[in-house]
Design a protein around this motif. Structure first.
Motif, PDB file in Angstrom:
ATOM      1  N   LYS A  52       0.997  -1.213  -0.010  1.00 37.41           N
ATOM      2  CA  LYS A  52       0.026   0.048  -0.046  1.00 37.41           C
ATOM      3  C   LYS A  52       0.949   1.138  -0.078  1.00 37.41           C
ATOM      4  CE  LYS A  52      -4.392  -1.937   2.229  1.00 37.41           C
ATOM      5  NZ  LYS A  52      -5.112  -1.736   3.294  1.00 37.41           N
ATOM      6  N   ASP A  53       1.896   1.435   0.734  1.00 38.91           N
ATOM      7  CA  ASP A  53       3.004   2.352   0.793  1.00 38.91           C
ATOM      8  C   ASP A  53       3.545   2.586  -0.454  1.00 38.91           C
ATOM      9  OD1 ASP A  53       2.152   2.981   3.284  1.00 38.91           O
ATOM     10  OD2 ASP A  53       3.806   1.926   4.308  1.00 38.91           O
ATOM     11  N   ILE A  54       3.978   1.503  -1.107  1.00 38.12           N
ATOM     12  CA  ILE A  54       4.577   1.413  -2.458  1.00 38.12           C
ATOM     13  C   ILE A  54       3.737   2.188  -3.465  1.00 38.12           C
ATOM     14  CG2 ILE A  54       5.691   0.267  -4.068  1.00 38.12           C
ATOM     15  CD1 ILE A  54       6.784  -1.468  -1.757  1.00 38.12           C
ATOM     16  N   SER A  55       2.597   1.606  -3.512  1.00 35.15           N
ATOM     17  CA  SER A  55       1.428   2.079  -4.387  1.00 35.15           C
ATOM     18  C   SER A  55       1.178   3.800  -4.235  1.00 35.15           C
ATOM     19  CB  SER A  55       0.125   1.500  -4.253  1.00 35.15           C
ATOM     20  OG  SER A  55      -0.767   2.097  -5.149  1.00 35.15           O
ATOM     21  N   GLN A  56       1.211   4.245  -2.806  1.00 37.35           N
ATOM     22  CA  GLN A  56       0.852   5.507  -2.726  1.00 37.35           C
ATOM     23  C   GLN A  56       2.363   6.334  -3.268  1.00 37.35           C
ATOM     24  OE1 GLN A  56      -1.729   7.260  -1.621  1.00 37.35           O
ATOM     25  NE2 GLN A  56      -0.531   8.973  -2.509  1.00 37.35           N
ATOM     26  N   ASN A  57       3.563   5.852  -3.054  1.00 41.34           N
ATOM     27  CA  ASN A  57       4.950   6.229  -3.419  1.00 41.34           C
ATOM     28  C   ASN A  57       4.775   6.396  -5.056  1.00 41.34           C
ATOM     29  OD1 ASN A  57       7.566   7.086  -3.322  1.00 41.34           O
ATOM     30  ND2 ASN A  57       8.231   5.067  -3.862  1.00 41.34           N
ATOM     31  N   ILE A  58       4.387   5.107  -5.640  1.00 40.53           N
ATOM     32  CA  ILE A  58       4.336   5.353  -7.233  1.00 40.53           C
ATOM     33  C   ILE A  58       3.185   6.604  -7.580  1.00 40.53           C
ATOM     34  CG2 ILE A  58       3.401   4.206  -9.158  1.00 40.53           C
ATOM     35  CD1 ILE A  58       4.411   1.547  -7.867  1.00 40.53           C
ATOM     36  N   ILE A  59       2.040   6.910  -7.022  1.00 41.11           N
ATOM     37  CA  ILE A  59       1.204   7.985  -7.206  1.00 41.11           C
ATOM     38  C   ILE A  59       1.819   9.011  -6.916  1.00 41.11           C
ATOM     39  CG2 ILE A  59      -0.845   9.168  -6.701  1.00 41.11           C
ATOM     40  CD1 ILE A  59      -1.969   6.370  -5.885  1.00 41.11           C
ATOM     41  N   ASN A  60       2.748   9.377  -5.936  1.00 42.36           N
ATOM     42  CA  ASN A  60       3.367  10.457  -5.550  1.00 42.36           C
ATOM     43  C   ASN A  60       4.468  10.954  -6.454  1.00 42.36           C
ATOM     44  OD1 ASN A  60       1.860  10.944  -3.071  1.00 42.36           O
ATOM     45  ND2 ASN A  60       3.353   9.836  -1.901  1.00 42.36           N
ATOM     46  N   ARG A  61       4.919   9.920  -6.912  1.00 42.50           N
ATOM     47  CA  ARG A  61       6.371  10.115  -8.221  1.00 42.50           C
ATOM     48  C   ARG A  61       5.749  10.285  -9.618  1.00 42.50           C
ATOM     49  NH1 ARG A  61      11.629   7.830  -7.202  1.00 42.50           N
ATOM     50  NH2 ARG A  61      11.899   7.944  -4.695  1.00 42.50           N
ATOM     51  N   ASN A  62       4.244  10.330  -9.636  1.00 45.61           N
ATOM     52  CA  ASN A  62       3.585  10.154 -11.276  1.00 45.61           C
ATOM     53  C   ASN A  62       4.191   9.173 -12.044  1.00 45.61           C
ATOM     54  OD1 ASN A  62       1.843  11.430 -12.885  1.00 45.61           O
ATOM     55  ND2 ASN A  62       3.288  12.886 -13.493  1.00 45.61           N
ATOM     56  N   ASP A 149      12.021   3.629  -2.358  1.00 46.48           N
ATOM     57  CA  ASP A 149      11.106   4.158  -1.344  1.00 46.48           C
ATOM     58  C   ASP A 149      11.569   5.655  -1.544  1.00 46.48           C
ATOM     59  OD1 ASP A 149      10.034   1.840  -0.742  1.00 46.48           O
ATOM     60  OD2 ASP A 149      11.382   1.567   0.747  1.00 46.48           O
ATOM     61  N   THR A 150      10.899   6.558  -0.912  1.00 46.29           N
ATOM     62  CA  THR A 150      11.177   8.093  -0.527  1.00 46.29           C
ATOM     63  C   THR A 150      11.047   8.379   0.773  1.00 46.29           C
ATOM     64  OG1 THR A 150       9.867   8.534  -2.717  1.00 46.29           O
ATOM     65  CG2 THR A 150      10.074  10.524  -1.323  1.00 46.29           C
ATOM     66  N   HIS A 151      12.238   9.295   0.921  1.00 47.67           N
ATOM     67  CA  HIS A 151      12.738   9.813   2.226  1.00 47.67           C
ATOM     68  C   HIS A 151      11.272  10.685   2.753  1.00 47.67           C
ATOM     69  CE1 HIS A 151      14.497  12.518   5.209  1.00 47.67           C
ATOM     70  NE2 HIS A 151      15.583  11.706   5.122  1.00 47.67           N
ATOM     71  N   CYS A 373       7.947  14.064  -7.657  1.00 55.36           N
ATOM     72  CA  CYS A 373       7.627  14.009  -9.105  1.00 55.36           C
ATOM     73  C   CYS A 373       8.834  14.494  -9.800  1.00 55.36           C
ATOM     74  CB  CYS A 373       6.536  14.892  -9.632  1.00 55.36           C
ATOM     75  SG  CYS A 373       5.070  14.515  -9.351  1.00 55.36           S
ATOM     76  N   GLU A 374       9.717  14.786  -9.150  1.00 60.40           N
ATOM     77  CA  GLU A 374      11.159  15.319  -9.684  1.00 60.40           C
ATOM     78  C   GLU A 374      12.344  14.205  -9.499  1.00 60.40           C
ATOM     79  OE1 GLU A 374      12.044  17.937 -11.900  1.00 60.40           O
ATOM     80  OE2 GLU A 374       9.785  17.828 -11.782  1.00 60.40           O
ATOM     81  N   LEU A 375      12.225  12.908  -8.803  1.00 65.27           N
ATOM     82  CA  LEU A 375      12.992  12.077  -8.065  1.00 65.27           C
ATOM     83  C   LEU A 375      12.925  11.148  -9.542  1.00 65.27           C
ATOM     84  CD1 LEU A 375      12.077  11.332  -4.580  1.00 65.27           C
ATOM     85  CD2 LEU A 375      13.565  13.210  -5.481  1.00 65.27           C
ATOM     86  N   GLY A 376      13.995  10.625  -9.981  1.00 62.76           N
ATOM     87  CA  GLY A 376      14.269   9.373 -10.838  1.00 62.76           C
ATOM     88  C   GLY A 376      14.180   8.199 -10.197  1.00 62.76           C
ATOM     89  N   ALA A 377      13.751   7.119 -10.750  1.00 64.11           N
ATOM     90  CA  ALA A 377      13.481   5.699 -10.082  1.00 64.11           C
ATOM     91  C   ALA A 377      14.495   5.350  -8.831  1.00 64.11           C
ATOM     92  CB  ALA A 377      13.334   4.854 -11.197  1.00 64.11           C
ATOM     93  N   SER A 378      15.707   5.771  -9.106  1.00 67.09           N
ATOM     94  CA  SER A 378      16.637   5.400  -8.032  1.00 67.09           C
ATOM     95  C   SER A 378      16.673   6.085  -7.000  1.00 67.09           C
ATOM     96  CB  SER A 378      18.045   5.267  -8.880  1.00 67.09           C
ATOM     97  OG  SER A 378      18.551   6.397  -9.323  1.00 67.09           O
ATOM     98  N   SER A 400      22.877  18.212  -9.132  1.00 66.96           N
ATOM     99  CA  SER A 400      21.826  17.378  -8.298  1.00 66.96           C
ATOM    100  C   SER A 400      22.661  16.324  -7.367  1.00 66.96           C
ATOM    101  CB  SER A 400      20.761  16.688  -8.908  1.00 66.96           C
ATOM    102  OG  SER A 400      21.365  15.624  -9.774  1.00 66.96           O
ATOM    103  N   ALA A 401      22.203  15.927  -6.383  1.00 71.88           N
ATOM    104  CA  ALA A 401      22.781  14.890  -5.579  1.00 71.88           C
ATOM    105  C   ALA A 401      21.672  13.911  -5.288  1.00 71.88           C
ATOM    106  CB  ALA A 401      23.539  15.333  -4.378  1.00 71.88           C
ATOM    107  N   SER A 402      21.995  12.715  -5.285  1.00 69.34           N
ATOM    108  CA  SER A 402      20.879  11.626  -4.844  1.00 69.34           C
ATOM    109  C   SER A 402      21.361  10.620  -4.033  1.00 69.34           C
ATOM    110  CB  SER A 402      20.496  11.026  -6.204  1.00 69.34           C
ATOM    111  OG  SER A 402      19.679  11.877  -6.994  1.00 69.34           O
ATOM    112  N   ASN A 403      20.821  10.468  -3.189  1.00 65.70           N
ATOM    113  CA  ASN A 403      20.901   9.008  -2.218  1.00 65.70           C
ATOM    114  C   ASN A 403      20.180   8.030  -2.900  1.00 65.70           C
ATOM    115  OD1 ASN A 403      21.470   6.888  -0.405  1.00 65.70           O
ATOM    116  ND2 ASN A 403      21.155   8.306   1.292  1.00 65.70           N
ATOM    117  N   CYS A 404      20.757   6.908  -3.509  1.00 72.51           N
ATOM    118  CA  CYS A 404      19.795   5.780  -4.073  1.00 72.51           C
ATOM    119  C   CYS A 404      19.797   4.736  -3.409  1.00 72.51           C
ATOM    120  CB  CYS A 404      20.488   5.445  -5.351  1.00 72.51           C
ATOM    121  SG  CYS A 404      20.651   6.751  -6.674  1.00 72.51           S
ATOM    122  N   THR A 405      20.394   4.705  -2.005  1.00 73.30           N
ATOM    123  CA  THR A 405      20.176   3.583  -1.048  1.00 73.30           C
ATOM    124  C   THR A 405      20.631   2.193  -1.629  1.00 73.30           C
ATOM    125  OG1 THR A 405      18.107   3.205  -1.150  1.00 73.30           O
ATOM    126  CG2 THR A 405      18.589   4.733   0.562  1.00 73.30           C
TER     127      THR A 405
END
Length: 469
Positions: A52-62, A149-151, A373-378, A400-405
């Motif tokens: 469920k959380d992942i589904s919402q994360n997908i929506i948040n990222r468009n 996942d998203t911070h 919406c501005e985050l890449g998949a990683s 830009s700087a990204s933490n991709c865990t």
């Protein structure tokens, strides 16, 4: 006779009951016919427990083409078929043991029955294996679309929801300039670029850097690499051609449709689906693919130079004028491999280095916590740095700087050993993106007479020249 009858029974493959499954990697392009090098280790237990959380994360990222519930359903089918197949293979083992007993095949009737049973069993196992392969491929294809996942502190929504972290520098216009020019006008007057001939030779959004423009690129590259080396980063020149499976593994995949790609594919029957790299981040990430590191080696800090190739250079408008959005550009990239407990600290270290670079160049810039919406998949979290570009009259992203865990490391199979074996965390940050920094320097250091002052930190790589006239 017994040996001949055994040949009717298919080979018993090992059971695949491990919940953390290792799959062959299938790229999004149908052009790939080669055997994949990568075997992603996706965390399906996490997917199912947090659907469920992942589904919402997908929506948040468009993201339009990812569906976590489809992944969970496919995985359940995969497990069911695996269980059924294991039962058939167990039956095979029992039949094989019976074939070793001479008394079992003592009559013609028993031999005929045995052959018939072996044939049917072989057919059923083959059918289930075909189903399993099909489900396995579909499962991996869909699972690889799921973003990181998203911070929890990341803003939700589109670019306008970005959160200002800090602003560095006060001036937002060149001092004493009464007739402000944009970088394209300055470049033409100073003969620094040639867009018209590049358009004839290659196409739109390609360019020649000329004279001091070429020297400015070389100076920026050497400056960026020197700064990173001073902070303990090891220099690397990366290949500009890579296998597309590495691009996909790093998260450079379509957001809306599998048929849309930002990549330039190399047309060659023996190319194994090679592409031009979109960023040095990808070959830097691939440097330790399928490796197990010692925890004592970490963190590993790399600074790479490479060319970045982007097939889509943006829509019409101000962003396509001159050097802002182009198909090819030089880039100095920071990339690190860390333990999972080091990545937050490393994220801050990368950002601090980037800030030092742009401070030393004398630029006015701001640091933005970018929304979902501005985050890449990683990316688990991403900060952008935007510099004020007076000629454009607006802020423009320069890095830009990204933490991709562990998103990339699971797909690239990069782990480290401590008390247990864990997947490393990967982080990346742009030190120098040449064209946009040239824009910022020209527009911020211009003078009324049409000349441009060169920042002091770059002069030693430009023959101690202090002004472009």
């Amino acid at each position: 006779m017994i040996q001949c009858l055994k040949n009717f029974i298919p080979f018993c493959k090992p059971s695949r009951s491990n919940f953390y499954l290792s799959f062959k990697y299938e790229t999004y392009s149908t052009k790939s016919q080669h055997t994949p090098y990568l075997s992603p280790h996706l965390n399906y237990k996490h997917f199912i427990s947090n659907a469920k959380d992942i589904s919402q994360n997908i929506i948040n990222r468009n993201i339009k083409n990812a569906n976590i519930f489809k992944v969970c359903s496919l995985y359940e089918n995969f497990r069911n078929i695996t269980t059924e197949l294991n039962a058939l293979r167990s039956e095979h083992n029992e039949l094989s043991k019976s074939a070793n007993k001479t008394s079992f095949l003592s009559t013609e009737e028993s031999r005929v029955n045995f052959i018939e049973s072996a044939k049917k069993l072989k057919q059923r196992i083959q059918q289930e294996e075909s189903k399993l392969i099909e489900i396995e491929n579909d499962l991996l294809k869909e699972a690889l679309k799921i973003p990181n996942d998203t911070h929890p502190n990341t803003p939700i929504g589109k670019e306008e929801n970005a959160k200002l972290i800090k602003r560095i520098g006060e001036s937002i216009a060149p001092e004493g300039v009464t007739s402000l020019k944009d970088h394209l006008t300055l470049c033409k007057q100073l003969n620094l670029i040639n867009l018209d001939q590049a358009s004839n030779v290659t196409g739109s959004s390609w360019y020649y850097l000329m004279n001091e423009g070429a020297l400015l690129e070389l100076a920026l590259i050497q400056y960026g690499i020197e700064k990173a080396i001073q902070k303990g980063f090891k220099p690397i020149i990366t290949p500009d051609v890579i296998k597309s499976e590495f691009s996909d593994a790093c998260g450079f995949q379509p957001r809306d449709s599998e048929n849309l790609s930002q990549n330039y594919f190399i047309s060659n029957e023996s190319s194994q689906n090679l592409i031009l790299s979109a960023t040095a981040e990808i070959p830097l990430a691939g440097l330790y693919s399928n490796k197990i590191l010692s925890h004592k080696e970490l963190p590993i800090k790399l600074v790479g130079f490479g060319r970045a190739f982007r097939a889509e250079a943006g829509a019409r408008g101000i962003d396509t004028k001159g050097l802002y959005r182009v198909h090819q550009f030089s880039k100095v990239e920071l990339f690190t491999f860390t333990r999972h407990d080091q990545s937050d600290e490393m994220f801050e270290e990368i950002i601090k280095l980037q800030e030092e670079i742009y401070k030393d160049l004398g630029l006015c810039f701001r640091v933005m916590d970018m929304p979902t919406c501005e985050l890449g998949a990683s990316a688990y979290r991403k900060y952008d740095m935007e510099v004020w570009m007076p000629g454009r009259g607006r802020w423009g992203e320069i890095s830009s700087a990204s933490n991709c865990t562990d998103y990339q490391s699971r797909r690239l199979n990069i782990r480290y050993k401590s008390n247990t074996t864990e997947f490393v965390h990967t982080l990346n940050g742009t030190a120098i993106a040449v064209p946009r920094l040239i824009i910022a320097l020209l527009e911020n250091y211009q003078k009324d007479d049409g000349s441009v002052v060169i920042p002091k930190v770059l002069r030693k790589w430009m023959g101690n020249m202090d002004v472009i006239k």
